[in-house]
Design a protein around this motif. Sequence first.
Motif, PDB file in Angstrom:
ATOM      1  N   PRO A 127     -10.413  37.507 -39.595  1.00 53.39           N
ATOM      2  CA  PRO A 127     -11.257  36.314 -39.638  1.00 53.39           C
ATOM      3  C   PRO A 127     -11.993  36.086 -38.309  1.00 53.39           C
ATOM      4  O   PRO A 127     -11.369  35.878 -37.278  1.00 53.39           O
ATOM      5  N   LEU A 128     -13.295  36.182 -38.357  1.00 49.99           N
ATOM      6  CA  LEU A 128     -14.115  35.993 -37.169  1.00 49.99           C
ATOM      7  C   LEU A 128     -15.268  35.075 -37.528  1.00 49.99           C
ATOM      8  O   LEU A 128     -16.027  35.355 -38.449  1.00 49.99           O
ATOM      9  N   THR A 129     -15.364  33.967 -36.827  1.00 52.98           N
ATOM     10  CA  THR A 129     -16.453  33.027 -37.070  1.00 52.98           C
ATOM     11  C   THR A 129     -17.274  32.891 -35.802  1.00 52.98           C
ATOM     12  O   THR A 129     -16.725  32.714 -34.708  1.00 52.98           O
ATOM     13  N   ALA A 158      -9.135  35.076 -35.582  1.00 55.80           N
ATOM     14  CA  ALA A 158      -7.772  34.750 -36.011  1.00 55.80           C
ATOM     15  C   ALA A 158      -7.106  35.951 -36.655  1.00 55.80           C
ATOM     16  O   ALA A 158      -7.001  36.033 -37.876  1.00 55.80           O
ATOM     17  N   GLU A 184      -4.608  38.415 -38.358  1.00 52.02           N
ATOM     18  CA  GLU A 184      -3.451  38.140 -39.218  1.00 52.02           C
ATOM     19  C   GLU A 184      -2.206  38.691 -38.539  1.00 52.02           C
ATOM     20  O   GLU A 184      -2.155  39.865 -38.189  1.00 52.02           O
ATOM     21  N   GLY A 228       0.826  37.947 -39.944  1.00 48.09           N
ATOM     22  CA  GLY A 228       1.821  38.081 -40.993  1.00 48.09           C
ATOM     23  C   GLY A 228       2.682  36.868 -41.229  1.00 48.09           C
ATOM     24  O   GLY A 228       2.841  36.000 -40.380  1.00 48.09           O
ATOM     25  N   HIS A 263       3.232  32.990 -39.782  1.00 49.18           N
ATOM     26  CA  HIS A 263       2.686  32.817 -38.439  1.00 49.18           C
ATOM     27  C   HIS A 263       1.166  32.874 -38.485  1.00 49.18           C
ATOM     28  O   HIS A 263       0.594  33.605 -39.279  1.00 49.18           O
ATOM     29  N   GLY A 264       0.544  32.112 -37.625  1.00 49.31           N
ATOM     30  CA  GLY A 264      -0.907  32.144 -37.541  1.00 49.31           C
ATOM     31  C   GLY A 264      -1.328  32.002 -36.091  1.00 49.31           C
ATOM     32  O   GLY A 264      -0.683  31.310 -35.302  1.00 49.31           O
ATOM     33  N   GLN A 283      -4.998  31.839 -33.462  1.00 43.18           N
ATOM     34  CA  GLN A 283      -6.458  31.806 -33.390  1.00 43.18           C
ATOM     35  C   GLN A 283      -6.895  31.749 -31.939  1.00 43.18           C
ATOM     36  O   GLN A 283      -6.404  30.927 -31.172  1.00 43.18           O
ATOM     37  N   LYS A 293       0.609  28.993 -34.564  1.00 39.51           N
ATOM     38  CA  LYS A 293       1.359  28.072 -35.424  1.00 39.51           C
ATOM     39  C   LYS A 293       2.402  28.843 -36.219  1.00 39.51           C
ATOM     40  O   LYS A 293       2.128  29.924 -36.736  1.00 39.51           O
ATOM     41  N   LYS A 351      -8.010  21.323 -41.352  1.00 43.49           N
ATOM     42  CA  LYS A 351      -8.162  22.752 -41.112  1.00 43.49           C
ATOM     43  C   LYS A 351      -6.986  23.279 -40.311  1.00 43.49           C
ATOM     44  O   LYS A 351      -6.169  22.505 -39.805  1.00 43.49           O
ATOM     45  N   PHE A 352      -6.948  24.603 -40.144  1.00 44.78           N
ATOM     46  CA  PHE A 352      -5.891  25.254 -39.376  1.00 44.78           C
ATOM     47  C   PHE A 352      -5.860  24.686 -37.974  1.00 44.78           C
ATOM     48  O   PHE A 352      -6.875  24.561 -37.330  1.00 44.78           O
TER      49      PHE A 352
END
Lengths: 339, 494
Positions: B262-264, B302, B304, B306, B309-310, B312, B352, B493-494
Amino acid sequence: MKFVSFPLLMLAFAAGAVAEEELNIVATTSDLASIAQSVAGSHAVVRNVCKGDRDPHFLQAKPGYIMMARDADLWIRVGMELEIGWEPAILDGARNSAIRENGPGHLDASQSVLRLEVPAQRVTRAMGDVHAQGNPHYWLDPLNGRIVAKAIAGRLEQIDPFNAASYRANLAQFQKALDERMFGTELVSQIGGDKLWAIELKGSLGEFLEKGNLAGKLGGWAAAVKPLRAQKIVTYHKSWVYFANRFGLAIDCELEPKPGIPPSPSHLARVIERINGGGIRVILLEPFYSRKAADFVAGKTSATTVVCPNSVGGNDSATDYLSLIDTIVDRVSKAFTER
Amino acid sequence: MKLSLLLTCAFICLLLAPASRAAEEPADAQALRNEIDALRQQLEAQKRDYDARLQLLRQALDKLAAQQPVRHQLPEEAPAEPDLEALLQQLQQPPEEHRPGIDWGRAFQSFNPDISVIIDTFYHHDDSEEGISHVLGGIDGFGHSHGHEGHHHAETENGFNLRHLELYLGAEVDPYFKAWAIPAISEEGAELEEAVIQTTGLPYGLQVKAGKFFSEFCRVNAQHSHEWDFVDAPLINQLVFGDHGLNDKGVQLSWLAPTDVPLTLALEAFQGDNETMFSHVGGDELPDRSGPRVLVQWLKLAPEIGGNHGIQFGGFHGSGVHQEAHDGDGDGVEDHWLDGTSLFWGGDVVYKYDSPAAHEQGDVVLQGEYLSRRRDLNVENHALAPAVIGNNRVDQQDGIYLQGTYGFLPRWRAGARWDLAGITNKQKLPDGTAESFDDSNRYTGMIDWTLTEFSRLRFQVSQGRYAAEGEKDKVTQFFLQLMVSLGSHGAHKF
């Protein structure tokens, strides 16, 4: 030469598999994902956001979930506001207009299910976490699982008409398997699944079997839970209503004083009173809830705490939708017979 | 029937014929036998042909029978035969009182925007002489730089405070847009926190947002104050962007890259109206610069990691026009004016752990940020010291914070935060001299209790050592905050 060509061939196959466009299905929960996989068969890759050992009411909208939604052709949700705390953030982040609410790739599985506890009066939050559209834990009624499978097959036929026949065949196969687990193979082959469900819905299955001298042929979940009919149980959250309704168990009360509100000492005292008064033997709760309150109550009564998954993947034996119901039926009936 | 009759006759003939003929003409027996053999073969071929046709006929009949509903075979049971589909349809029908057309409440609800209200109120006490707002406004290197002096904000007072009442109105506009407005109402009046129109149907992962909104360059700035894990913002954000953060009229274009990770990426253009970083004064003494005067760019990555867990990572950069007008001798009349550019850059990270246990028990959030800013201003006019006109004033400050929360019981979280502002803290003055200032730090502890998803009680204590005029002011703060949310509040949101 053979040594060289073999990996190349494998690569070619792998590329071929990718090229044969598979649908990308993302379901919010593992139960919906399992049913969707049964219906979609080899035509789709099915993934789910909320794992089976988690509380589907609460989830962090991780960026990884947004990626799943971005690439999805079909998004299936439980609906009835179960995922309201995290689904909108994922759908907003995904930038995939097809799967937004009312989009062609958005399926609210609750649309065609049989609902329970739809509030008839105005809902306020003083009542706790009451959903205005009814209790959303409907997947624990196997009939609703059957209905959801049909809804998924219908939507897949629209999205991917080329494989419509295959989805229909998979649906029939899933329904047959579910019917056989519910009523037993013999009864289903003799009477037919649809007819059995219809009789069950009318509430006259016992009578019908009696009349046709078929009572001995009843198998599956229906037979396993039959001796428990009208037995009282206590649950932690109002998440077992559909299961109890289908299998004739009577839920006496919940450990939560109101849905989503943690057990208070005064409420637990009332629960203990009810359990002792009603001779209740089982306190049922999901693995993600704290056992503390249940064990406290069990210690003061003759009831036992039964931790039971309510979603696919909630424990090792609940690997798909049918084995989930297997697991619950097994846990619950054992809880009653082992004492 | 006819077919089988025919076949039987043919068989009888076949059996009788050779016997009689053989008795009458023995001489021609061989010839006859040959003839009979030929006949027999012919007959057998015919029989096979008939058999085949019979088979086809039977198949056709079976097919026809299969098409007839099963019910027709059991006429005696037909009326009692329950039909699952019909039953289901009957059961899926809403009860009489819920049919559309009668229930106006539901019909209205489906067209009305979602409405929610957040009431954010707290009790505060600090041990400073003039109040924490005054202390923060006077920190060495950061303070005394407002565009207009005497710009007043809701100060945090000792005693009861109402931060604001945040009203949210939002809905899907049509298949192409969604929109929301967030007026924040405080005792001083109403202020528009956000008014946003956002696209929902752009291809290639693009999204455009227009209106007035919070820049999403870092976690804290992208969040509304009720989403923060602490009552107040991190020190560096508060000192650089003021009480309201970077919130302005503008446009944002963001792109969710088609990568697996995930790249924004985003570009934001703002009018340029922030009290401390991007202030526009204009008037007689300063050039009027037309907007947009601020450009912000950021990216969020962000990967992954796994399971539950997160993580960013974010990086950001922003620059724009900044102007200041000051009253140097304190006679109530502005006497020197500065114009130039202001820029900031930095990065943040959040990790997180979303534990499977219900109600945030076992959840971990770790978060940190580094922010640096530089303002390079030219003295446009100076009534008191004309010699410095045309010279530069350069400010350089930075800061960092680290914070974490942990759900130690269902619905209970504990948190800690460390702030350090002014690691680099220097100023080059227009007269050619340079100054360097001390840093300020703050330690914060927090415990909050989320009774339900709609109410939260928070207890927070912090102790800060703030650099002011070469000394360090030690201030201890205490907060007891109560926040409630009414109505259908959107997902975070996250």
